[in-house]
Write a protein that holds these residues in place. Structure first.
Motif, PDB file in Angstrom:
ATOM      1  N   GLN A  39      25.492 -14.067 -81.783  1.00  0.00           N
ATOM      2  CA  GLN A  39      25.682 -13.932 -83.225  1.00  0.00           C
ATOM      3  C   GLN A  39      24.491 -13.204 -83.812  1.00  0.00           C
ATOM      4  N   GLY A  42      24.127 -12.028 -90.181  1.00  0.00           N
ATOM      5  CA  GLY A  42      25.165 -11.566 -91.077  1.00  0.00           C
ATOM      6  C   GLY A  42      26.495 -11.264 -90.426  1.00  0.00           C
ATOM      7  N   LYS A  43      26.608 -11.563 -89.137  1.00  0.00           N
ATOM      8  CA  LYS A  43      27.854 -11.271 -88.430  1.00  0.00           C
ATOM      9  C   LYS A  43      28.432 -12.537 -87.815  1.00  0.00           C
ATOM     10  N   GLU A  44      29.698 -12.452 -87.448  1.00  0.00           N
ATOM     11  CA  GLU A  44      30.339 -13.579 -86.798  1.00  0.00           C
ATOM     12  C   GLU A  44      29.942 -13.651 -85.324  1.00  0.00           C
ATOM     13  N   ARG A  45      30.096 -14.831 -84.779  1.00  0.00           N
ATOM     14  CA  ARG A  45      29.826 -15.011 -83.365  1.00  0.00           C
ATOM     15  C   ARG A  45      30.838 -14.205 -82.557  1.00  0.00           C
ATOM     16  N   GLU A  46      30.354 -13.527 -81.517  1.00  0.00           N
ATOM     17  CA  GLU A  46      31.251 -12.697 -80.722  1.00  0.00           C
ATOM     18  C   GLU A  46      31.103 -12.987 -79.241  1.00  0.00           C
ATOM     19  N   GLU A  89      21.287  -2.943 -80.973  1.00  0.00           N
ATOM     20  CA  GLU A  89      22.481  -3.663 -81.437  1.00  0.00           C
ATOM     21  C   GLU A  89      22.793  -4.899 -80.601  1.00  0.00           C
ATOM     22  N   ALA A  92      20.438 -10.543 -81.267  1.00  0.00           N
ATOM     23  CA  ALA A  92      21.281 -11.650 -81.708  1.00  0.00           C
ATOM     24  C   ALA A  92      20.724 -12.949 -81.141  1.00  0.00           C
TER      25      ALA A  92
END
Length: 123
Positions: A39, A42-46, A89, A92
């Protein structure tokens, strides 16, 4: 119950490598599927990667395929995520998870989660 503890996160330059580890306790580890998720702020868990109980079957997100490798040592109740050619990128918090119903790409397929380990990739 399964308890999971991740380690191995840190700060690395782009192009570098890290190996995350996740130690499990509380249940026969070889009967469970294991997954890595992440994660970013500001983003969802992926989903990142997953391995079956034997480790023979593996799944990867397209974004990490050919760069990351999931493996497990059932004798040590540990699952690893080898991360090579890291990119900014990839920054996380990385979580390992254990599922009782077989290998899955979705978070809903995992019942137990670790607290996460932070990975920061600088450019």
């Amino acid at each position: 119950q399964v308890q999971l503890v991740e380690s191995g996160g840190g700060l690395v330059q782009a192009g570098g490598s890290l190996r995350l580890s996740c130690g499990a306790s509380g249940r026969t580890f070889s009967n469970t599927a294991t997954g890595w998720f992440r994660q970013a702020p500001g983003k969802e868990r992926e989903f990142v990667a997953a391995a079956s109980g034997s480790g023979i079957s593996t799944y990867y997100a397209d974004s990490v395929k050919d760069r990351f490798t999931i493996s497990r040592n059932n004798a040590k109740n540990t699952v690893y995520l080898q991360m090579n050619r890291l990119k900014p990128e990839d920054t996380a918090v990385y979580y390992c998870a254990v599922g009782l119903s077989g290998i899955s790409r979705t978070a809903a397929g995992y019942q137990y989660w670790g607290q996460g380990t932070r990975v920061t990739v600088s450019s």
